[in-house]
Design a protein around this motif. Sequence first.
Motif, mmCIF file in Angstrom:
data_model
loop_
_atom_site.group_PDB
_atom_site.id
_atom_site.type_symbol
_atom_site.label_atom_id
_atom_site.label_comp_id
_atom_site.label_asym_id
_atom_site.label_seq_id
_atom_site.Cartn_x
_atom_site.Cartn_y
_atom_site.Cartn_z
ATOM 1 N N LEU A 15 62.619 -14.024 -0.096
ATOM 2 C CA LEU A 15 61.694 -14.908 0.600
ATOM 3 C C LEU A 15 60.249 -14.530 0.319
ATOM 4 C CD1 LEU A 15 63.406 -15.104 4.114
ATOM 5 C CD2 LEU A 15 63.219 -16.980 2.464
ATOM 6 N N ASP A 16 59.388 -15.538 0.278
ATOM 7 C CA ASP A 16 57.948 -15.281 0.144
ATOM 8 C C ASP A 16 57.360 -14.766 1.445
ATOM 9 O OD1 ASP A 16 57.612 -16.156 -2.570
ATOM 10 O OD2 ASP A 16 57.897 -18.208 -1.840
ATOM 11 N N GLY A 17 57.926 -15.191 2.571
ATOM 12 C CA GLY A 17 57.343 -14.776 3.836
ATOM 13 C C GLY A 17 58.222 -15.123 5.019
ATOM 14 N N ILE A 18 57.838 -14.567 6.151
ATOM 15 C CA ILE A 18 58.447 -14.854 7.451
ATOM 16 C C ILE A 18 57.327 -15.280 8.383
ATOM 17 C CG2 ILE A 18 59.776 -13.952 9.401
ATOM 18 C CD1 ILE A 18 61.399 -13.833 6.896
ATOM 19 N N GLU A 19 57.535 -16.358 9.111
ATOM 20 C CA GLU A 19 56.596 -16.725 10.169
ATOM 21 C C GLU A 19 57.332 -16.683 11.498
ATOM 22 O OE1 GLU A 19 53.500 -20.191 11.659
ATOM 23 O OE2 GLU A 19 54.816 -20.569 9.947
ATOM 24 N N ILE A 20 56.780 -15.943 12.435
ATOM 25 C CA ILE A 20 57.330 -15.866 13.791
ATOM 26 C C ILE A 20 56.480 -16.772 14.668
ATOM 27 C CG2 ILE A 20 57.918 -14.339 15.705
ATOM 28 C CD1 ILE A 20 57.867 -12.027 13.571
ATOM 29 N N MET A 21 57.053 -17.889 15.054
ATOM 30 C CA MET A 21 56.321 -18.910 15.798
ATOM 31 C C MET A 21 56.651 -18.829 17.293
ATOM 32 S SD MET A 21 56.708 -23.086 15.637
ATOM 33 C CE MET A 21 56.279 -23.250 13.911
ATOM 34 N N THR A 22 55.625 -18.817 18.110
ATOM 35 C CA THR A 22 55.814 -18.881 19.561
ATOM 36 C C THR A 22 55.910 -20.338 19.992
ATOM 37 O OG1 THR A 22 54.557 -16.850 19.875
ATOM 38 C CG2 THR A 22 54.894 -18.231 21.810
ATOM 39 N N VAL A 23 57.019 -20.685 20.638
ATOM 40 C CA VAL A 23 57.271 -22.055 21.088
ATOM 41 C C VAL A 23 57.218 -22.065 22.611
ATOM 42 C CG1 VAL A 23 58.842 -24.011 20.861
ATOM 43 C CG2 VAL A 23 58.756 -22.293 19.066
ATOM 44 N N GLU A 46 61.779 -8.283 18.558
ATOM 45 C CA GLU A 46 63.001 -8.119 17.778
ATOM 46 C C GLU A 46 62.868 -8.561 16.320
ATOM 47 O OE1 GLU A 46 65.986 -9.979 20.164
ATOM 48 O OE2 GLU A 46 65.856 -8.458 21.731
ATOM 49 N N PRO A 47 62.191 -9.684 16.003
ATOM 50 C CA PRO A 47 62.127 -10.091 14.587
ATOM 51 C C PRO A 47 61.203 -9.245 13.716
ATOM 52 C CG PRO A 47 60.937 -11.651 15.963
ATOM 53 C CD PRO A 47 61.656 -10.732 16.901
ATOM 54 N N ILE A 48 60.382 -8.365 14.302
ATOM 55 C CA ILE A 48 59.508 -7.531 13.463
ATOM 56 C C ILE A 48 60.077 -6.132 13.239
ATOM 57 C CG2 ILE A 48 57.455 -8.764 14.284
ATOM 58 C CD1 ILE A 48 56.665 -6.114 15.735
ATOM 59 N N ASN A 49 61.084 -5.743 14.041
ATOM 60 C CA ASN A 49 61.475 -4.329 14.056
ATOM 61 C C ASN A 49 62.071 -3.844 12.741
ATOM 62 O OD1 ASN A 49 60.557 -3.944 16.637
ATOM 63 N ND2 ASN A 49 62.523 -4.338 17.590
ATOM 64 N N ASN A 50 62.818 -4.667 12.036
ATOM 65 C CA ASN A 50 63.347 -4.279 10.726
ATOM 66 C C ASN A 50 62.706 -5.104 9.612
ATOM 67 O OD1 ASN A 50 65.532 -2.270 11.427
ATOM 68 N ND2 ASN A 50 66.168 -3.998 12.690
ATOM 69 N N THR A 51 61.548 -5.639 9.907
ATOM 70 C CA THR A 51 60.851 -6.520 8.971
ATOM 71 C C THR A 51 59.542 -5.889 8.518
ATOM 72 O OG1 THR A 51 61.810 -8.373 10.192
ATOM 73 C CG2 THR A 51 60.058 -8.890 8.638
ATOM 74 N N LEU A 52 58.664 -5.576 9.477
ATOM 75 C CA LEU A 52 57.460 -4.809 9.161
ATOM 76 C C LEU A 52 57.776 -3.331 8.965
ATOM 77 C CD1 LEU A 52 54.694 -6.122 11.609
ATOM 78 C CD2 LEU A 52 54.647 -6.202 9.124
ATOM 79 N N TYR A 53 58.814 -2.865 9.639
ATOM 80 C CA TYR A 53 59.062 -1.429 9.732
ATOM 81 C C TYR A 53 60.456 -1.048 9.243
ATOM 82 C CZ TYR A 53 55.126 -2.138 12.914
ATOM 83 O OH TYR A 53 53.928 -2.510 13.449
#
Length: 493
Positions: A201-209, A45-52
Amino acid sequence: MKTYLLTCATVALACAQPLAAETLIFGQTATLPTLDPYNLSPAHEPINNTLYDALTRYDDQLVPQPRLAESWEFSEDGTALTLNLREGVTFHNGRAFTSQDVANTVEHVLDPANGALIQSFAKRITSVETPDDMTVVLNFEAPFPGVFDLLELMYIADVEASGDFSQTGIGTGPFALASHASGTATNLQRNADYWDGAPTLDGIEIMTVPNQQATLLALRSGDIDMVTELGYIDLVPFTRDGSFVTGDAPSGVAHDITINSRSAPLDNVAVREAIDLAIDRDRIARLLFGEFGQTLCLPFTEESLAYVAAQDDCRYDLDEAKTVLEGAGVDLPLSLRMLTSTEVRTEYTTIAEIMQADLAKIGINLEIENVDAVTYRRRYVQEQDFDLASHAYGRSGKDPSSLLETTVVFKPEGNVSGFSDASYAEAVTQGGSTPDNDARRAAYAGASEFLRDSHHVLSLVSRPRLWVTSEDIEGVSFSADGFAIFQNATKAD
């Protein structure tokens, strides 16, 4: 403080490169195995409108708005849609976006080997024409009133350069891929050449917890900035803390119980009906989502074209459930397995535990099989290795055609429950192939009646997107599917 060395140790985050000061760190328990935008799992979900980017995107009133397509027009008979594409758009590798990329994306989505969850819906496209670089014509066998649901989820990627998406994802979105380590972290960097204006923003980090508790601890310590997919009990403490901002957004997601109806005793509709009667939807809604909880008997919300109030009639009645089960002609007690995955969604397992206690009261012993996210997907989607499965489906708040034609639980053919019925298939086809809303309502009423009578998939509760950010994060919005949009997000110093 030893409870909380999450950034590099507990979370196994790749820490070799220091993060930019204005990087938003998004935490989630679901592992992001690939960068495939057509997987549409919670992890993606966090990449769908972010990378694409997609060709269109719904606004708050579910009216499609231009994205990579600037304008469009249906043919007079409704069997073709001409899309005029946006000029000056480039992929993250610098290549210009053209109509051929739309054609390539459609071809990729339609290839069964690629496992796109929207494949069955995309089959409504019979051919693609590219008369010039900035024009695409999608042709359909019959009118396709729900096409904008498809376009919003058919993210445009450079599919040839991205390969199998295991390590690479090349789109046209506001952020580009910097690094991807499955199970740890995915780092995205600002796309300075973004067609809709470079993000702040400079960037987004998607962290797996590792788990939900670790996520909440990381949020409180400042190791992550944002979490979605929270249960109500986890959200409440943050509403009382001025260091955080909380909210909810429609997600189009709803929880269900999927029943594998291929073999005894679950091929017996009376057994499935007894299970339905033994589900305390009100308790599940209150426990998981508090004041935001809404029970469902049908897979649609009340605002849907397909909603029929008379069929919204599920009940919680253990005495009747026991009577129905005893009259089903099966030997009691029954022993059934229920597939769940806390790693996918913690609520899956909470629902399983609630059901386990109630089903025991009517003569069903339920063994809960809690597996990791990868195993869950394999057993649920590919192998159908379960008796019951705790699950959630999307698109409940959009056009009924995308829900009934694409989701693995409701599509007429190839669904995970193993059910098949010609009248249901005809109702779904008719509802999705006429532009007349009255005719669509009548067709979908028949589909809803079948769903309620067959009890092979049991809708439970709608799932709002409950989210928390640190107080220095602003400007995050959400799509109609509840996917976070970071294009206008900011992070204060």
